[in-house]
Design an enzyme around this catalytic site. Structure first.
Site, PDB file in Angstrom:
ATOM      1  N   LYS A  80      -7.191   6.855  13.011  1.00  0.00           N
ATOM      2  CA  LYS A  80      -5.853   6.519  13.037  1.00  0.00           C
ATOM      3  C   LYS A  80      -5.334   6.931  14.199  1.00  0.00           C
ATOM      4  O   LYS A  80      -6.106   7.640  15.168  1.00  0.00           O
ATOM      5  CB  LYS A  80      -5.193   7.226  12.181  1.00  0.00           C
ATOM      6  CG  LYS A  80      -3.832   6.985  11.562  1.00  0.00           C
ATOM      7  CD  LYS A  80      -4.073   6.052  10.258  1.00  0.00           C
ATOM      8  CE  LYS A  80      -2.713   5.562   9.812  1.00  0.00           C
ATOM      9  NZ  LYS A  80      -2.656   4.570   8.673  1.00  0.00           N
ATOM     10  N   GLY A 182       9.289   1.106  -7.614  1.00  0.00           N
ATOM     11  CA  GLY A 182       9.183   0.651  -6.203  1.00  0.00           C
ATOM     12  C   GLY A 182       8.820  -1.038  -6.122  1.00  0.00           C
ATOM     13  O   GLY A 182       7.557  -1.303  -6.543  1.00  0.00           O
ATOM     14  N   GLY A 184       8.709  -3.072  -3.320  1.00  0.00           N
ATOM     15  CA  GLY A 184       8.434  -3.504  -2.206  1.00  0.00           C
ATOM     16  C   GLY A 184       7.315  -4.498  -1.853  1.00  0.00           C
ATOM     17  O   GLY A 184       7.034  -5.292  -2.736  1.00  0.00           O
ATOM     18  N   VAL A 186       4.097  -4.084  -1.790  1.00  0.00           N
ATOM     19  CA  VAL A 186       2.832  -4.065  -2.758  1.00  0.00           C
ATOM     20  C   VAL A 186       3.553  -4.178  -4.315  1.00  0.00           C
ATOM     21  O   VAL A 186       2.921  -4.908  -5.113  1.00  0.00           O
ATOM     22  CB  VAL A 186       2.283  -3.058  -2.785  1.00  0.00           C
ATOM     23  CG1 VAL A 186       0.974  -2.814  -3.424  1.00  0.00           C
ATOM     24  CG2 VAL A 186       1.799  -2.774  -1.067  1.00  0.00           C
ATOM     25  N   TYR A 188       6.257  -5.573  -5.811  1.00  0.00           N
ATOM     26  CA  TYR A 188       6.656  -6.870  -6.243  1.00  0.00           C
ATOM     27  C   TYR A 188       5.627  -7.632  -6.340  1.00  0.00           C
ATOM     28  O   TYR A 188       5.488  -8.377  -7.352  1.00  0.00           O
ATOM     29  CB  TYR A 188       7.668  -7.417  -5.232  1.00  0.00           C
ATOM     30  CG  TYR A 188       8.584  -8.524  -5.951  1.00  0.00           C
ATOM     31  CD1 TYR A 188       9.660  -7.959  -6.634  1.00  0.00           C
ATOM     32  CD2 TYR A 188       8.064  -9.882  -6.291  1.00  0.00           C
ATOM     33  CE1 TYR A 188      10.446  -8.748  -7.449  1.00  0.00           C
ATOM     34  CE2 TYR A 188       9.041 -10.776  -6.925  1.00  0.00           C
ATOM     35  CZ  TYR A 188      10.275 -10.193  -7.782  1.00  0.00           C
ATOM     36  OH  TYR A 188      10.942 -11.116  -8.194  1.00  0.00           O
TER      37      TYR A 188
HETATM   38  P1  NAD Z   1       7.714  -0.829   0.983  1.00  0.00           P
HETATM   39  O1  NAD Z   1       8.392  -0.128   1.858  1.00  0.00           O
HETATM   40  O2  NAD Z   1       7.551  -2.632   1.114  1.00  0.00           O
HETATM   41  O3  NAD Z   1       8.420  -0.541  -0.351  1.00  0.00           O
HETATM   42  C1  NAD Z   1       8.711   0.629  -1.022  1.00  0.00           C
HETATM   43  C2  NAD Z   1       9.804   0.223  -1.818  1.00  0.00           C
HETATM   44  O4  NAD Z   1       9.974   1.399  -2.632  1.00  0.00           O
HETATM   45  C3  NAD Z   1      11.183  -0.329  -1.198  1.00  0.00           C
HETATM   46  O5  NAD Z   1      11.312  -1.438  -1.842  1.00  0.00           O
HETATM   47  C4  NAD Z   1      11.963   0.917  -1.831  1.00  0.00           C
HETATM   48  O6  NAD Z   1      13.424   0.392  -1.605  1.00  0.00           O
HETATM   49  C5  NAD Z   1      11.428   1.425  -2.779  1.00  0.00           C
HETATM   50  N1  NAD Z   1      11.847   2.887  -2.980  1.00  0.00           N
HETATM   51  C6  NAD Z   1      11.919   4.043  -2.179  1.00  0.00           C
HETATM   52  N2  NAD Z   1      12.356   5.188  -2.622  1.00  0.00           N
HETATM   53  C7  NAD Z   1      12.246   4.687  -4.028  1.00  0.00           C
HETATM   54  C8  NAD Z   1      12.643   5.700  -5.241  1.00  0.00           C
HETATM   55  N3  NAD Z   1      12.882   6.855  -5.271  1.00  0.00           N
HETATM   56  N4  NAD Z   1      12.492   5.000  -6.259  1.00  0.00           N
HETATM   57  C9  NAD Z   1      12.055   3.428  -6.691  1.00  0.00           C
HETATM   58  N5  NAD Z   1      11.946   3.029  -5.278  1.00  0.00           N
HETATM   59  C10 NAD Z   1      11.966   3.297  -4.335  1.00  0.00           C
HETATM   60  O7  NAD Z   1       6.196  -0.281   1.010  1.00  0.00           O
HETATM   61  P2  NAD Z   1       4.929  -0.889   0.562  1.00  0.00           P
HETATM   62  O8  NAD Z   1       4.165  -1.696   1.820  1.00  0.00           O
HETATM   63  O9  NAD Z   1       5.191  -1.861  -0.883  1.00  0.00           O
HETATM   64  O10 NAD Z   1       4.110   0.249  -0.063  1.00  0.00           O
HETATM   65  C11 NAD Z   1       4.307   1.021  -0.839  1.00  0.00           C
HETATM   66  C12 NAD Z   1       3.452   2.167  -1.257  1.00  0.00           C
HETATM   67  O11 NAD Z   1       2.084   2.119  -1.105  1.00  0.00           O
HETATM   68  C13 NAD Z   1       3.568   2.969   0.098  1.00  0.00           C
HETATM   69  O12 NAD Z   1       3.329   4.315  -0.450  1.00  0.00           O
HETATM   70  C14 NAD Z   1       2.366   2.643   0.939  1.00  0.00           C
HETATM   71  O13 NAD Z   1       2.123   3.732   1.835  1.00  0.00           O
HETATM   72  C15 NAD Z   1       1.442   2.421  -0.095  1.00  0.00           C
HETATM   73  N6  NAD Z   1       0.491   1.281   0.402  1.00  0.00           N
HETATM   74  C16 NAD Z   1       0.933   0.004   1.001  1.00  0.00           C
HETATM   75  C17 NAD Z   1      -0.162  -0.518   1.335  1.00  0.00           C
HETATM   76  C18 NAD Z   1       0.092  -1.966   2.079  1.00  0.00           C
HETATM   77  O14 NAD Z   1      -0.576  -2.847   2.010  1.00  0.00           O
HETATM   78  N7  NAD Z   1       1.432  -2.127   2.456  1.00  0.00           N
HETATM   79  C19 NAD Z   1      -1.697  -0.322   1.581  1.00  0.00           C
HETATM   80  C20 NAD Z   1      -2.014   1.096   0.957  1.00  0.00           C
HETATM   81  C21 NAD Z   1      -0.607   1.773   0.495  1.00  0.00           C
END
Ligand code: NAD
Length: 352
Positions: A80, A182, A184, A186, A188
């Site tokens: 990392k 959530g 976001g 992932v 959605y």
């Molecule tokens: P993102 O920021 O796009 O989405 C996160 C969503 O969670 C947002 O819509 C936000 O408004 C919502 N949120 C925040 N606090 C909240 C709460 N208390 N209650 C309800 N909703 C809440 O992030 P992402 O890329 O979708 O990632 C989501 C999780 O998955 C993170 O923990 C990330 O580390 C993990 N992750 C993501 C990936 C990836 O490919 N994007 C890969 C591995 C792990």
């Protein structure tokens, strides 16, 4: 400033500090373990309050990548990098080109990709200086947008179905109630797959627009962010923040399975034991959210999305092995996942 004695150091092979005065770059590149291949992990840009905080974060995240890649059956180790700085005000193309030179100097033992605070455009600047970079869409496969989130969601979907098969005897999700915290990148995509599989969705997000869209598109039931961890459902999919499974939330859980994308869902390891005692099956987060890193690897290798998806489907076998071992040995699934990863990357711990 402590490095070797940091609690997350855990036998790191190499930690590189690099700077570039002209662009203001201050970066730390951590290579935890390369037994299975070169280390791969994202570059996080964050305005860390102290250098110690940045060191701890990069070590913790790098170690996590070793475990994730090992259990994803990738020929990769864990690494990392962090850039100390505010991504909203301190990003320049020159800074990322300097970052590219820093990565190049590690000689291929570390492959950089995007993470919090960095974007595919930043990776393109890095790529002008080094070939040791992933997460760049070369446009060779129209099914590839450069965004790893749909692949992460697919892995979570595969892991969640396997958990349903283990717990409820079927991976048919029709009419199973899945609470998604959530919506976001992932969350959605996951909802879209769950809806297509016939699941009944219960959703919450701080962003009211995302909630409304999910209600309209998937017929989801909206609940408040305070309620989502205590709704009566078959499966909870945490897809927002880490640490959501803790002393406070465990008491209120009314689900049989936890399977979601968020990293570090358990506040402490002991919460894995508490879930086991409460009869809740936990699909370890880093095992089922590895789809994104699989895609970064396949994209780098120039392989088509169909091969990425085939590899991601292998997550089912890995979680199954973890569930079986955990049941046989009466251990938490998180503990078993860590030991299995260590077997795969060949961890040798010094005798006490
Ligand atoms: P993102 O920021 O796009 O989405 C996160 C969503 O969670 C947002 O819509 C936000 O408004 C919502 N949120 C925040 N606090 C909240 C709460 N208390 N209650 C309800 N909703 C809440 O992030 P992402 O890329 O979708 O990632 C989501 C999780 O998955 C993170 O923990 C990330 O580390 C993990 N992750 C993501 C990936 C990836 O490919 N994007 C890969 C591995 C792990």
């Amino acid at each position: 400033m402590n490095v070797f004695s940091d609690t997350a150091f855990d036998g790191h092979e190499q930690v590189v500090f690099a700077s570039d005065e002209a662009t203001g770059l201050k970066t730390i590149i951590a290579v935890h373990n390369t037994n299975l291949g070169p280390s791969l992990g994202g570059c996080r840009m964050w305005p860390y309050a102290s250098e110690q905080e940045a060191i701890h974060d990069v070590l913790r995240l790098s170690r996590g990548m070793t475990y994730k890649s090992a259990l994803a059956n990738l020929p990769l180790g864990g690494g990392k990098s962090v850039i100390i700085g505010d991504p909203r005000s301190q990003k320049t193309p020159e800074l990322f080109r300097a970052m590219g030179r820093a990565v190049e100097q590690v000689g291929g033992r570390y492959i950089v990709a995007e993470d919090v605070g960095t974007s595919p455009e930043d990776m393109e600047q890095i790529a002008s200086q080094t070939k040791h970079v992933g997460g760049i869409n070369d446009g060779s496969d129209p099914a590839r947008t450069g965004d790893p989130s749909p692949f992460t969601a697919y892995g979570v979907f595969i892991g969640l179905k396997e958990a349903a098969r283990f717990k409820y005897g079927t991976d048919d999700l029709k009419d199973l109630r899945v609470a998604v915290q959530g919506l976001g990148h992932v969350g959605y995509h996951l909802c879209r797959m769950l809806f297509a599989a016939g699941a009944k969705l219960i959703v919450a997000d701080l962003n009211k627009n995302s909630v409304m869209t999910a209600v309209n598109e998937f017929g989801a039931t909206a609940v408040s962010v305070d309620e989502i961890l205590s709704v009566d459902a078959d499966i909870l999919a945490p897809c927002a923040l880490g640490g959501v499974i803790n002393d406070r939330s465990i008491e209120k859980l009314r689900v049989g399975i936890i399977a979601g994308a968020a990293n570090n869902q358990l506040e402490h390891d002991r919460h894995g034991d508490m879930l086991r005692e409460a009869g809740v099956l936990y699909a370890p987060d880093y095992v089922i959210n590895a789809g994104g890193v699989v895609e970064v690897h396949y994209c780098r290798e120039g392989k088509p999305v169909s091969e990425t998806n085939k590899h991601i489907e292998g997550i089912a076998g890995t979680v199954r092995e973890i569930f079986d071992r955990a049941k046989q040995q009466n251990l938490s699934t998180g503990f078993v996942a860590d030991r299995l990863a260590e077997e795969r990357f060949g961890l040798v711990r010094k005798a006490a």
